[in-house]
Design a protein around this motif. Structure first.
Motif, PDB file in Angstrom:
ATOM      1  N   UNK A  22       0.804  -1.217   0.000  1.00 37.23           N
ATOM      2  CA  UNK A  22       0.000   0.000   0.000  1.00 37.23           C
ATOM      3  C   UNK A  22       0.837   1.268   0.000  1.00 37.23           C
ATOM      4  N   UNK A  23       2.023   1.229   0.536  1.00 37.46           N
ATOM      5  CA  UNK A  23       2.879   2.418   0.582  1.00 37.46           C
ATOM      6  C   UNK A  23       3.725   2.593  -0.676  1.00 37.46           C
ATOM      7  N   UNK A  24       3.633   1.661  -1.587  1.00 36.21           N
ATOM      8  CA  UNK A  24       4.403   1.747  -2.831  1.00 36.21           C
ATOM      9  C   UNK A  24       3.849   2.859  -3.725  1.00 36.21           C
ATOM     10  N   UNK A  25       4.725   3.612  -4.398  1.00 42.46           N
ATOM     11  CA  UNK A  25       4.234   4.614  -5.350  1.00 42.46           C
ATOM     12  C   UNK A  25       3.532   3.970  -6.555  1.00 42.46           C
ATOM     13  N   UNK A  26       3.667   2.659  -6.694  1.00 40.55           N
ATOM     14  CA  UNK A  26       3.047   1.935  -7.800  1.00 40.55           C
ATOM     15  C   UNK A  26       1.789   1.170  -7.382  1.00 40.55           C
ATOM     16  N   UNK A  29      -1.416   0.588  -9.515  1.00 35.85           N
ATOM     17  CA  UNK A  29      -1.579  -0.497 -10.491  1.00 35.85           C
ATOM     18  C   UNK A  29      -2.366  -1.651  -9.873  1.00 35.85           C
ATOM     19  N   UNK A  30      -2.018  -2.027  -8.669  1.00 36.83           N
ATOM     20  CA  UNK A  30      -2.721  -3.121  -7.988  1.00 36.83           C
ATOM     21  C   UNK A  30      -4.184  -2.727  -7.742  1.00 36.83           C
ATOM     22  N   UNK A  31      -4.408  -1.476  -7.327  1.00 37.01           N
ATOM     23  CA  UNK A  31      -5.787  -0.997  -7.132  1.00 37.01           C
ATOM     24  C   UNK A  31      -6.554  -1.028  -8.456  1.00 37.01           C
ATOM     25  N   UNK A  32      -5.915  -0.585  -9.545  1.00 38.70           N
ATOM     26  CA  UNK A  32      -6.572  -0.587 -10.850  1.00 38.70           C
ATOM     27  C   UNK A  32      -6.930  -2.011 -11.280  1.00 38.70           C
ATOM     28  N   UNK A  33      -6.059  -2.964 -10.964  1.00 36.34           N
ATOM     29  CA  UNK A  33      -6.346  -4.370 -11.253  1.00 36.34           C
ATOM     30  C   UNK A  33      -7.572  -4.840 -10.477  1.00 36.34           C
ATOM     31  N   UNK A  34      -7.590  -4.567  -9.187  1.00 36.84           N
ATOM     32  CA  UNK A  34      -8.717  -4.974  -8.339  1.00 36.84           C
ATOM     33  C   UNK A  34     -10.019  -4.316  -8.811  1.00 36.84           C
ATOM     34  N   UNK A  35      -9.914  -3.064  -9.253  1.00 34.77           N
ATOM     35  CA  UNK A  35     -11.100  -2.316  -9.686  1.00 34.77           C
ATOM     36  C   UNK A  35     -11.528  -2.652 -11.119  1.00 34.77           C
ATOM     37  N   UNK A 130       5.557  -1.938 -22.292  1.00 34.64           N
ATOM     38  CA  UNK A 130       5.318  -0.609 -21.738  1.00 34.64           C
ATOM     39  C   UNK A 130       5.807  -0.632 -20.299  1.00 34.64           C
ATOM     40  N   UNK A 131       6.319   0.502 -19.829  1.00 33.17           N
ATOM     41  CA  UNK A 131       6.714   0.539 -18.426  1.00 33.17           C
ATOM     42  C   UNK A 131       5.538   1.058 -17.592  1.00 33.17           C
ATOM     43  N   UNK A 132       5.675   0.963 -16.303  1.00 25.00           N
ATOM     44  CA  UNK A 132       4.557   1.264 -15.405  1.00 25.00           C
ATOM     45  C   UNK A 132       4.153   2.742 -15.468  1.00 25.00           C
ATOM     46  N   UNK A 133       5.116   3.641 -15.677  1.00 28.91           N
ATOM     47  CA  UNK A 133       4.791   5.063 -15.759  1.00 28.91           C
ATOM     48  C   UNK A 133       3.962   5.376 -17.007  1.00 28.91           C
ATOM     49  N   UNK A 139      -3.811   4.777 -18.681  1.00 31.28           N
ATOM     50  CA  UNK A 139      -4.999   4.490 -17.878  1.00 31.28           C
ATOM     51  C   UNK A 139      -5.550   5.750 -17.204  1.00 31.28           C
ATOM     52  N   UNK A 140      -4.753   6.819 -17.227  1.00 28.61           N
ATOM     53  CA  UNK A 140      -5.080   8.070 -16.550  1.00 28.61           C
ATOM     54  C   UNK A 140      -5.500   7.789 -15.109  1.00 28.61           C
ATOM     55  N   UNK A 141      -4.582   7.213 -14.386  1.00 27.25           N
ATOM     56  CA  UNK A 141      -4.790   6.881 -12.981  1.00 27.25           C
ATOM     57  C   UNK A 141      -3.940   7.829 -12.154  1.00 27.25           C
ATOM     58  N   UNK A 142      -4.538   8.527 -11.184  1.00 23.80           N
ATOM     59  CA  UNK A 142      -3.728   9.405 -10.344  1.00 23.80           C
ATOM     60  C   UNK A 142      -2.758   8.593  -9.488  1.00 23.80           C
ATOM     61  N   UNK A 143      -1.604   9.177  -9.212  1.00 30.29           N
ATOM     62  CA  UNK A 143      -0.596   8.493  -8.392  1.00 30.29           C
ATOM     63  C   UNK A 143      -1.041   8.386  -6.955  1.00 30.29           C
TER      64      UNK A 143
END
Length: 143
Positions: A22-26, A29-35, A130-133, A139-143
């Motif tokens: 949860x504290x990862x800046x990435x 991505x995991x949240x987007x997967x779950x959602x 593609x890299x994660x950034x 995906x236009x996902x806020x950090x």
């Protein structure tokens, strides 16, 4: 960039690994997967590697929870491999992701692994990485 709905992705193990805490800046991505913001394509071999590496780097309990979530998610698709392309010679273990991407007709493999750079030189079958950034921008996902 314009948002693309429901990308079909294959995610390299190390990218998934860094997105779980949860504290990862990435973690986005995991949240987007779950959602369900994209479709993740996996094989039995990919799931086994996820479980092994996550279990070793984080904990067996986290690995078990992640695998259970993947198995139950509607936006996770199990892909059967009909042919192995063996495009990555330097690290043949990475071919499981390439084969999955080709067989699933995925838009991208999400990776930071330099072994995948060889794919840029191969015209057929075309496999894009593609890299994660850059994925976050798509995906236009806020950090």
């Amino acid at each position: 960039m314009t948002a693309i709905s429901k990308l079909n992705l294959v995610i390299d193990t190390n990218v998934l690994l860094v997105s779980i805490p949860e504290r990862s800046p990435y973690h986005w991505l995991y949240r987007a997967l779950i959602e369900g913001k994209f479709c993740l394509h996996v094989t039995i071999d990919i799931l086994a590697e996820y479980e092994e590496i996550i279990g070793h780097k984080l904990s067996p309990q986290v690995a078990s929870a992640v695998i259970r979530m993947l198995a139950e998610s509607e936006n996770v698709s199990f892909t059967n491999i009909h042919f192995s392309y063996n495009l990555i010679v330097q690290d043949p273990d990475d071919n499981k992701f390439v084969n999955c991407a080709i067989n699933a007709n995925a838009n991208f493999i999400v990776t930071h692994d330099r072994h995948f750079n060889v794919l840029r030189e191969i015209d057929f079958p075309r496999v894009l990485t593609i890299d994660i950034q850059k994925l976050q921008q798509l995906l236009i996902v806020p950090a």
